[in-house]
Every structure is written in C-alpha cells, then in structure tokens.
Design a protein around this motif. Structure first.
Motif, short mmCIF file in Angstrom:
data_model
loop_
_atom_site.label_atom_id
_atom_site.label_comp_id
_atom_site.label_asym_id
_atom_site.label_seq_id
_atom_site.Cartn_x
_atom_site.Cartn_y
_atom_site.Cartn_z
N LEU A 40 0.85 -1.18 0.00
CA LEU A 40 0.00 0.00 0.00
C LEU A 40 0.89 1.24 0.00
O LEU A 40 2.10 1.14 -0.18
N ASN A 41 0.31 2.39 0.21
CA ASN A 41 1.08 3.63 0.18
C ASN A 41 0.56 4.59 1.23
O ASN A 41 -0.40 4.30 1.96
N ALA A 45 -2.72 4.93 3.96
CA ALA A 45 -2.58 5.18 5.39
C ALA A 45 -3.41 6.37 5.84
O ALA A 45 -4.00 6.37 6.92
N LEU A 46 -3.46 7.41 5.00
CA LEU A 46 -4.24 8.59 5.34
C LEU A 46 -5.73 8.29 5.34
O LEU A 46 -6.47 8.76 6.21
N VAL A 47 -6.17 7.51 4.38
CA VAL A 47 -7.59 7.15 4.28
C VAL A 47 -7.96 6.12 5.34
O VAL A 47 -9.05 6.13 5.91
N GLY A 48 -7.00 5.21 5.62
CA GLY A 48 -7.27 4.12 6.56
C GLY A 48 -7.66 2.86 5.81
O GLY A 48 -8.19 2.92 4.70
N ASP A 119 0.05 -11.69 6.59
CA ASP A 119 -0.07 -10.37 5.97
C ASP A 119 -1.37 -9.72 6.45
O ASP A 119 -2.45 -10.06 5.98
N TRP A 120 -1.24 -8.81 7.38
CA TRP A 120 -2.40 -8.03 7.81
C TRP A 120 -2.15 -6.54 7.54
O TRP A 120 -2.56 -5.66 8.28
N ASN A 121 -1.46 -6.29 6.42
CA ASN A 121 -1.14 -4.91 6.06
C ASN A 121 -2.40 -4.07 5.90
O ASN A 121 -2.42 -2.89 6.23
N VAL A 127 -2.34 5.99 9.58
CA VAL A 127 -1.52 6.97 10.31
C VAL A 127 -1.95 7.05 11.77
O VAL A 127 -1.26 7.65 12.58
N VAL A 128 -3.07 6.41 12.11
CA VAL A 128 -3.55 6.41 13.49
C VAL A 128 -3.14 5.09 14.14
O VAL A 128 -3.76 4.04 13.90
#
Length: 463
Positions: A40-41, A45-48, A119-121, A127-128
C-alpha cells in the motif's frame, strides 16, 4: 482455553484472494501467478484500511513464490513438520517489511519447516496507531481459527512457533492465550510499547503465552516495551540506542524513528545467517554487565551463556532451576554480523594519589588488522596496588595479538597531563578461555598519549 472477549466465530474468514476479474481466463504473467505481500502507500494510510488477513506459505519447495492458504486450503503445508508464523507490526506508510524475504529464506535454510507470513497490512496501514493496535486481538482470533484447523489435521501445538514484530509480538501473545500457553514457542522482536506499557498480562504478550517465550528489546525508550515479558529477555546495548542508528533527525527522519526498533529484527536475522554467535550474559543491569560483573557463564562455568535469536530456546532446559525469568545484556557492533568479542583487561597501578579516567585499548595482529575498544561508560578509579578488572569489547577476534596500545584520558581540558604507572596489565579472552593470557609489566601511560607495547607471557607478580 482462555476467553478474552473475542470468541472464535465461524463467520470470520481468511480470504485467499479477491474474486477474479471477468478476464481471468486470459493468460497471467509471472507476477500474477506468484502471490505477493500487500503493498500500500501513504494515501492508503491517510484514508485508513479495514482489516484483511492473508496467509502465505513458504517451504523448501517454494522459497520465493508462496501459496496463499486458509483454513480450508492448506496447499503443501505438512502438518508433521514445525510451522513458523511471522507476524509483522504497524505499517504507517503501507510498505512491505524490507526484512520479510530474508527471514523466510534464512528460516528455511536452517530447518525444514513450514513458514507462514501473516499479511495483515490491510489493517496495520494507517496513520492512526491506535486503529492498528485495536485490531491485534482480531488478527489473533483469525490465526487461532487457522491453528485449530491445523490441529484437527494432525499438527501438534509443540511444533507451532510464532515470531512477532512490534504489534505482531502482542498478536502472538493473544494467540498463545487462546491455547492456554501450550504453543511451542513465541519470539517477540521489540514488542510494541505505546498503548501496551503497564497493561496487565491479559492485554499484552506474557511469559505464560507459550512453553518458551524469548524477547529482544532494542528500543525501550521509544517504540518498544521496556519491562521483561518472556522467560528470557535480551537487551542489546541495554535496549536503548543501537550503534549505527542516527542519534537525531538529521541522520534521516525515517531511520531515526525506526532504526532502533527494527534492530531487534536484524539481530534475530543475524542469528540465522552469521557465523558468529551473539553470546549474552545474565545480569541484574546493563551497568553491571558493562562493569564486568556478570561474566559468569561460558566454557569455564557451570551453565552456558544464552544465545540470542533463533537458538535461544536451547536455554530453556536451564529455566527449570530458576524461580524468575532471565534478563540478559550484551553489546553489539554497528553493522553485520553485529558480534563483539569480550576480553578482561586487568590493571594493577602504582600512584600515590588516585587517578580517575578512561581507557582506550587497541589490539593488532601480525597481519596488521586492528580492533579498538573504548571503556568510557564511567570513570575508572585507579588506586595504588588495587587491581581493576575492565571488560573490553572488540569487533574483531584476533587469535594472535602482536601489539597492544593503551590510551589514558581524564576528560580534563586544563591542567598538567597526568601519568598512570602500570605495574601489570593482563589481557585475557572471555570467549576463548583456553587462550593463554598476555601481560606487560611496569610501564607508564601519559594522559592523551597512545602507548604501544608488545605483550609477554604472564608471570607471578610479587608486590
């Protein structure tokens, strides 16, 4: 089995792959045929991300291209062999762990086993941090259901080994609790500290979560858990700043925040791939270890010294004699293979007044290879006719030392240079106690001036 509020429900599934697209009949390329860890990117992370767990199976027959397995499709997993799970932690940028491929190949190189990458990416990428940590018990629930299926197929709990990194270490603990601590082994690689420090055992990894629990603490003042958690807890370099890692953000912001935390992973990896053993020393504190007060194991002692990493479980046969968990300390070099070699430097001095300062020691062999140790963690008090035993650590193992160089410093900026008269200096190897110690007699060290001597066979010193 223990129930911590997350019952094993049949409606929790591990999805092997997303539904195939309409053009799935077309010929796929090699990358599509070989499943890969979720990448991912920062936007993700920002979106969740919502939680989704995939299991990738590697064996000696497929060391680079895994199978995606689940509770109904075990693929080539052999339940008669050891099964090792690798569980990553928080992924704030969504990238895949850089160490995954190396640790998989290295595990398979030392043992014929099943290696399963968890894999639980999707779930760890956010970001939280709180959102990722809150999903650890759900991941553990999914893994518990999968292990239940392995047991139904004939696997043994004794052969289940979970390696958890950061948040993954606590996931391993939650799985262990569901099996009443009967899993074979859990290794925690710098278990996460934030939101877990101070929690009771039911809410974090604990020494009772498996038959043997070993922990490597490499970042106890920031991202890692400070207190002992296992049957044996390893604190490289005191568990604090790791050599070779940036000391400020000017050394690279990303590296500054994660280098110490990740060092536990690379030390574990070194235990699988490097020829030198990362020997450690049971001790009450890091200061006592640095002062040479805990070198009471090894070839000449009753018990062997614990080995950090994959072979740490050799120590568990000695745990039956101990009422409390074992805490061990050791120092490392700044880069692979990370090993340091220990020597005692015994000094008897002669001065009317006490001299306080630090010692730097250099060893050089006949081939010109040099290695250095600075004993500067605290000032040393040299008193008349009193022997001082200093523990020196070198990154090279020189079996034949041709010269020894000593430098005495006080740290003072003003005043006349002090002199330290040495009646006897003895150098003896801790790692190779059968090597004959080397000595030198009656010489003077001048403050801040390097003095080089040729060692001699030791003799009895009359005082």
């Amino acid at each position: 089995m223990l129930d911590f509020g997350y019952p094993r429900q049949t409606d929790i599934l591990i999805l092997p792959v997303p539904p195939p697209p309409e053009n799935a009949h077309r010929k796929q390329d090699t990358r599509e045929k070989c499943p890969a860890f979720t990448k991912l990117n920062i936007q993700s992370a920002l979106v969740g991300t919502s939680l989704h767990v995939k299991l990738f199976l590697y064996t000696r027959r497929n060391t680079t291209c895994p199978e995606v397995i689940n509770s109904t499709v075990l693929g080539e997993l052999d339940v008669t062999k050891k099964t090792t799970f690798i569980v990553h932690g928080y992924r704030p940028t969504g990238s895949a762990p850089v160490w995954l491929g190396d640790i998989v190949k290295s595990l398979l190189a030392v043992d014929d086993m099943n290696v399963i990458v968890v894999d639980w990416n999707r779930g760890a990428t956010t970001v939280v941090y709180h959102h990722a940590s809150s999903r650890t018990k759900k991941v553990a629930q999914i893994l518990t259901k999968f292990i239940d299926h392995l047991l139904a197929e004939g696997a043994s709990l004794d052969d289940i080994y979970i390696i958890g990194v950061s948040l993954g270490a606590h996931i391993a603990g939650f799985v262990g609790k569901m099996f009443d601590g009967e899993l074979g082994r859990i290794t925690g690689l710098d278990p996460a500290g934030p939101l877990f420090n101070g929690k009771p055992p039911k809410d974090r990894l604990d020494s009772g979560d498996a038959q043997f629990v070993d922990i490597i603490h490499s970042d106890i003042d920031a991202l890692g858990y400070k207190e002992p958690l296992g049957n044996i807890d390893f604190y490289p370099n005191g568990g604090l700043d790791q050599p070779g890692c940036p000391k400020s953000v000017f050394g690279g912001m990303q590296s500054y925040f994660k280098c110490d935390h990740q060092r536990a992973v690379f030390l574990y990896l070194a235990s699988l791939t490097e020829k030198c053993n990362l020997t450690t020393y049971p001790c009450r504190s890091y200061r006592d270890y640095r002062n040479g007060l805990c070198i009471n194991c090894g070839a000449e002692q009753k018990d062997p010294c614990p080995l950090m990493g994959y072979y740490a479980d050799r120590w568990k046969i000695y745990l039956g004699r101990k009422d409390t968990p074992t805490t061990v300390f050791f120092d490392t070099a700044s880069k692979k293979p990370y090993c340091l070699y220990h020597y005692f430097v015994d000094i008897i001095s002669w001065n009317k007044d006490i001299r306080r300062g630090f010692i730097t020691i250099k060893l050089k062999n006949r081939a010109g290879i040099t290695t250095e140790s600075k004993i500067d963690h605290q000032a040393i008090a040299f008193q008349k006719y009193q022997e001082v035993n200093l523990l020196a650590r070198f990154d090279q193992d020189l079996d034949e030392v041709a010269t020894i160089s000593l430098t005495f410093t006080t740290g003072r900026l003003l005043g006349a240079k002090q002199m330290l008269r040495i009646l006897r200096m003895k150098l003896r190897s801790v790692d190779h106690p059968n090597r004959a110690p080397m000595c030198r007699y009656d010489f003077i060290l001048i403050e801040n001036k390097e003095t080089t001597i040729q060692p001699l066979p030791c003799r009895t010193l009359q005082m």
